[in-house]
Design a protein around this motif. Structure first.
Motif, PDB file in Angstrom:
ATOM      1  N   ILE A   1       0.882  -1.172   0.000  1.00 10.72           N
ATOM      2  CA  ILE A   1       0.000   0.000   0.000  1.00 10.72           C
ATOM      3  C   ILE A   1       0.916   1.216   0.000  1.00 10.72           C
ATOM      4  CG2 ILE A   1      -1.809   1.256   1.219  1.00 10.72           C
ATOM      5  CD1 ILE A   1      -2.404  -1.436   2.722  1.00 10.72           C
ATOM      6  N   LEU A   2       0.853   1.976  -1.063  1.00 13.90           N
ATOM      7  CA  LEU A   2       1.731   3.140  -1.217  1.00 13.90           C
ATOM      8  C   LEU A   2       0.901   4.413  -1.260  1.00 13.90           C
ATOM      9  CD1 LEU A   2       3.786   1.500  -4.081  1.00 13.90           C
ATOM     10  CD2 LEU A   2       4.595   1.810  -1.743  1.00 13.90           C
ATOM     11  N   GLN A   3       1.392   5.435  -0.587  1.00 12.05           N
ATOM     12  CA  GLN A   3       0.760   6.742  -0.704  1.00 12.05           C
ATOM     13  C   GLN A   3       1.829   7.711  -1.168  1.00 12.05           C
ATOM     14  OE1 GLN A   3      -1.412   8.406   2.681  1.00 12.05           O
ATOM     15  NE2 GLN A   3      -2.910   9.032   1.155  1.00 12.05           N
ATOM     16  N   ASN A   4       1.615   8.245  -2.363  1.00  9.87           N
ATOM     17  CA  ASN A   4       2.601   9.118  -2.993  1.00  9.87           C
ATOM     18  C   ASN A   4       3.979   8.470  -3.007  1.00  9.87           C
ATOM     19  OD1 ASN A   4       0.638  11.175  -3.438  1.00  9.87           O
ATOM     20  ND2 ASN A   4       0.826  11.736  -1.279  1.00  9.87           N
ATOM     21  N   GLY A   5       4.002   7.155  -3.283  1.00  6.90           N
ATOM     22  CA  GLY A   5       5.249   6.420  -3.413  1.00  6.90           C
ATOM     23  C   GLY A   5       5.858   5.921  -2.114  1.00  6.90           C
ATOM     24  N   VAL A   6       5.250   6.251  -0.968  1.00  7.36           N
ATOM     25  CA  VAL A   6       5.773   5.831   0.338  1.00  7.36           C
ATOM     26  C   VAL A   6       4.970   4.636   0.832  1.00  7.36           C
ATOM     27  CG1 VAL A   6       6.111   6.540   2.754  1.00  7.36           C
ATOM     28  CG2 VAL A   6       6.517   8.178   0.892  1.00  7.36           C
TER      29      VAL A   6
END
Length: 175
Positions: free
Chosen positions: A63-68
């Motif tokens: 699960i990535l948010q803005n690549g993080v």
């Protein structure tokens, strides 16, 4: 495969480069909580075996948010007997500090869509009964508690119960 969702959230199959972070997330729960019933930290090879099954139906997603990396969600075999092949066990693990932002709910919707595409009929989630945030998450998303096992685990000097939740996602058939 990568799927982008609103708010910069995306899901992609876990790859080797995600394993160290996934291991850190999981071991946080092992060492500090009753979320996991492991009592010893897992190793990288153990985590690799857990999340990279090689079976095309049982997948794990970063699960990535803005690549993080914010966590991971997976669907595993519920039981290793053929009659259970239309059932999957799901888990969601979020990085400490990532809860309360709607990521868990989006992860559930994502894994349910994948499971439906793969012709699963029922999804099962088993959580420590002390884990109120997870219990609320599953209930809020249509899962019904189907079992409660009392004092089935022992960790941190206390007996622990587990609750199982299930959701029927496939069409019922009369066969």
């Amino acid at each position: 495969m990568r799927e982008i969702i609103a708010g910069g959230l995306s899901f992609e199959e876990i790859k080797e480069e995600h394993l160290a972070e996934v291991l850190d997330i999981y071991n946080y729960y092992v060492l500090n909580t009753t979320v996991s019933f492991h009592t010893e930290p897992q190793t990288l090879p153990e985590m690799r075996n857990s999340v990279l099954s090689g079976d095309p139906r049982f997948k794990s997603y970063a699960i990535l948010q803005n690549g993080v990396l914010e966590g991971y969600v997976l669907i595993t075999r519920h039981k290793n007997k053929q009659a259970y092949d239309t059932s999957g066990e799901i888990s969601v693990y979020l990085k400490p500090g990532s809860s309360g932002r709607g990521i868990g709910g989006q992860a559930l919707r994502f894994i349910e869509e994948r499971a439906a595409d793969l012709k699963f009929h029922v999804l099962v989630a088993t959580v420590c009964a002390d884990n109120e945030p997870s219990r609320r998450l599953f209930t809020r998303h249509g899962y019904e508690q189907s079992a409660l096992f009392k004092e089935i685990g022992h960790k941190f000097g206390q007996w622990l119960d587990i609750a199982s939740y299930q959701k029927i996602i496939g069409q019922s058939s009369s066969s």
